[in-house]
Design a protein around this motif. Structure first.
Motif, PDB file in Angstrom:
ATOM      1  N   VAL A 199       0.838  -1.205   0.000  1.00  0.00           N
ATOM      2  CA  VAL A 199       0.000   0.000   0.000  1.00  0.00           C
ATOM      3  C   VAL A 199       0.869   1.249   0.000  1.00  0.00           C
ATOM      4  O   VAL A 199       0.619   2.204  -0.742  1.00  0.00           O
ATOM      5  CB  VAL A 199      -0.950   0.011   1.220  1.00  0.00           C
ATOM      6  CG1 VAL A 199      -1.616   1.375   1.364  1.00  0.00           C
ATOM      7  CG2 VAL A 199      -2.008  -1.066   1.071  1.00  0.00           C
ATOM      8  N   PHE A 200       1.936   1.234   0.804  1.00  0.00           N
ATOM      9  CA  PHE A 200       2.781   2.427   0.931  1.00  0.00           C
ATOM     10  C   PHE A 200       3.783   2.577  -0.203  1.00  0.00           C
ATOM     11  O   PHE A 200       4.202   3.695  -0.493  1.00  0.00           O
ATOM     12  CB  PHE A 200       3.523   2.403   2.268  1.00  0.00           C
ATOM     13  CG  PHE A 200       2.713   2.946   3.403  1.00  0.00           C
ATOM     14  CD1 PHE A 200       2.584   4.307   3.612  1.00  0.00           C
ATOM     15  CD2 PHE A 200       2.037   2.088   4.258  1.00  0.00           C
ATOM     16  CE1 PHE A 200       1.814   4.810   4.640  1.00  0.00           C
ATOM     17  CE2 PHE A 200       1.268   2.583   5.292  1.00  0.00           C
ATOM     18  CZ  PHE A 200       1.146   3.952   5.483  1.00  0.00           C
ATOM     19  N   THR A 201       4.192   1.476  -0.829  1.00  0.00           N
ATOM     20  CA  THR A 201       5.177   1.569  -1.914  1.00  0.00           C
ATOM     21  C   THR A 201       4.475   1.655  -3.268  1.00  0.00           C
ATOM     22  O   THR A 201       4.394   2.732  -3.865  1.00  0.00           O
ATOM     23  CB  THR A 201       6.135   0.371  -1.877  1.00  0.00           C
ATOM     24  OG1 THR A 201       5.381  -0.853  -1.857  1.00  0.00           O
ATOM     25  CG2 THR A 201       7.020   0.430  -0.636  1.00  0.00           C
ATOM     26  N   VAL A 202       3.946   0.523  -3.730  1.00  0.00           N
ATOM     27  CA  VAL A 202       3.273   0.504  -5.033  1.00  0.00           C
ATOM     28  C   VAL A 202       2.046   1.410  -5.020  1.00  0.00           C
ATOM     29  O   VAL A 202       1.838   2.223  -5.931  1.00  0.00           O
ATOM     30  CB  VAL A 202       2.867  -0.934  -5.421  1.00  0.00           C
ATOM     31  CG1 VAL A 202       2.164  -0.943  -6.772  1.00  0.00           C
ATOM     32  CG2 VAL A 202       4.082  -1.847  -5.454  1.00  0.00           C
ATOM     33  N   GLY A 203       1.231   1.265  -3.958  1.00  0.00           N
ATOM     34  CA  GLY A 203       0.028   2.100  -3.852  1.00  0.00           C
ATOM     35  C   GLY A 203       0.370   3.577  -3.788  1.00  0.00           C
ATOM     36  O   GLY A 203      -0.307   4.419  -4.381  1.00  0.00           O
ATOM     37  N   GLY A 204       1.442   3.895  -3.045  1.00  0.00           N
ATOM     38  CA  GLY A 204       1.871   5.288  -2.939  1.00  0.00           C
ATOM     39  C   GLY A 204       2.285   5.862  -4.281  1.00  0.00           C
ATOM     40  O   GLY A 204       1.944   7.000  -4.622  1.00  0.00           O
TER      41      GLY A 204
END
Length: 307
Positions: A199-204
């Motif tokens: 969520v924080f890497t790809v989603g970000g």
């Protein structure tokens, strides 16, 4: 955990926004009304753009796509809540929930990508007016939309596949009116570190890339507009961006407050913020774009008079 707690669940219970029967009655009527207006308003936008040759331009092509996505976005969450209320049920099957999450992620990201493409369109129109038709060719417009669909579907597929790897134990009550990814993750008895990391890497990246494009586009727009010699010219240039900026502020303001933090910090109060971008934004988009746009007003008037 003991054997009882390790029982794999086959459905979730959607408790709604309030959890109180009398309040849910009011919310049912409110959501039904908003959903019908959303579908009607966005359909009229699509119809008006399709029927009026004067609106066959890149800006309105992207607006028609945004209206289509908003219809789908609302239809992913609201109808299930309405049907459950009518039949007196709170349940949603595990696979229905996973499917809802997939399309929720797809359409919410597609909204963001379309808003960024529309910001780029405004940048070209205001900062490079002499080259607008050469840059914003129909082929490029279609390509931008297709690429957006591919990226958003791949992103949704990644999170859905990761979700399928999780185990859900005996507690299956969701304090929401749809399968929001964060509340669902909180119910898992598996380690959700990878899910949060994605969520924080790809989603970000998927979230912040279009947001950054919007910011950069408007920085260039404002820097060019403020160089105009007359106040009238500045106002005319900015008026073409007013509707878009209003939608961007409403959409991203709510999302930043809900999803740009760990899933463990998600609270019942965050469900109110999700209503803004799942129900309110698709509802107000047709009004924002039509009330402040004379071309849209004329096209809508023609459609209504014909019908």
């Amino acid at each position: 955990m003991d054997g009882h707690n390790q029982t794999t669940i086959t459905e979730f219970l959607l408790l709604g926004l309030s959890g109180k029967a009398e309040q849910e009655e009011v919310l049912f009527g409110l959501f039904l009304g908003m959903y019908l207006v959303t579908i009607t308003g966005n359909f009229l936008i699509i119809l008006a753009i399709s029927c009026d040759p004067h609106l066959h331009t890149p800006m309105y092509f992207f607006l028609a796509n945004l209206s289509s996505v908003d219809i789908c976005f609302s239809s992913v969450t609201v109808p299930k809540m309405l049907v459950n209320h009518i039949v007196g049920s709170e349940s949603i099957s595990y696979m229905e929930c996973v499917t809802q999450i997939y399309f929720f992620i797809t359409f919410i990201n597609m909204d963001g990508f379309l808003l960024s493409v529309m910001a780029y369109d405004r940048y070209v129109a205001i900062c490079c007016p002499l080259h607008y038709t050469m840059i914003m060719r129909p082929r490029l417009c279609v390509l931008l939309v297709v690429i957006s669909w591919v990226i958003t579907n791949l992103h949704a597929l990644l999170h859905t596949l990761l979700l399928l790897q999780l185990t859900f134990c005996s507690y299956n009550a969701v304090h929401h009116f749809f399968c929001d990814p964060y509340p669902i993750l909180k119910l898992s008895c598996s380690d959700i570190f990878i899910n949060d990391l994605m969520v924080f890497t790809v989603g970000g990246v998927i979230f912040l890339t279009p947001f950054t494009c919007i910011i950069v586009s408007y920085v260039y727009i404002f820097s060019n507009v403020l160089k105009l010699p007359s106040v009238c010219g500045i106002w005319k240039a900015l008026s073409t961006c007013g509707s878009h900026l209003t939608v961007v502020s409403l959409f991203y303001g709510a999302i930043l407050g809900v999803y740009m933090r760990p899933s463990s910090s998600y609270s019942v109060q965050d469900t109110v913020a999700t209503v803004i971008f799942t129900v309110v934004t698709p509802l107000v988009n047709p009004f924002i774009y039509s009330l402040r746009n004379q071309d849209m007003k004329r096209a809508l008037k023609k459609v209504i008079l014909r019908s």
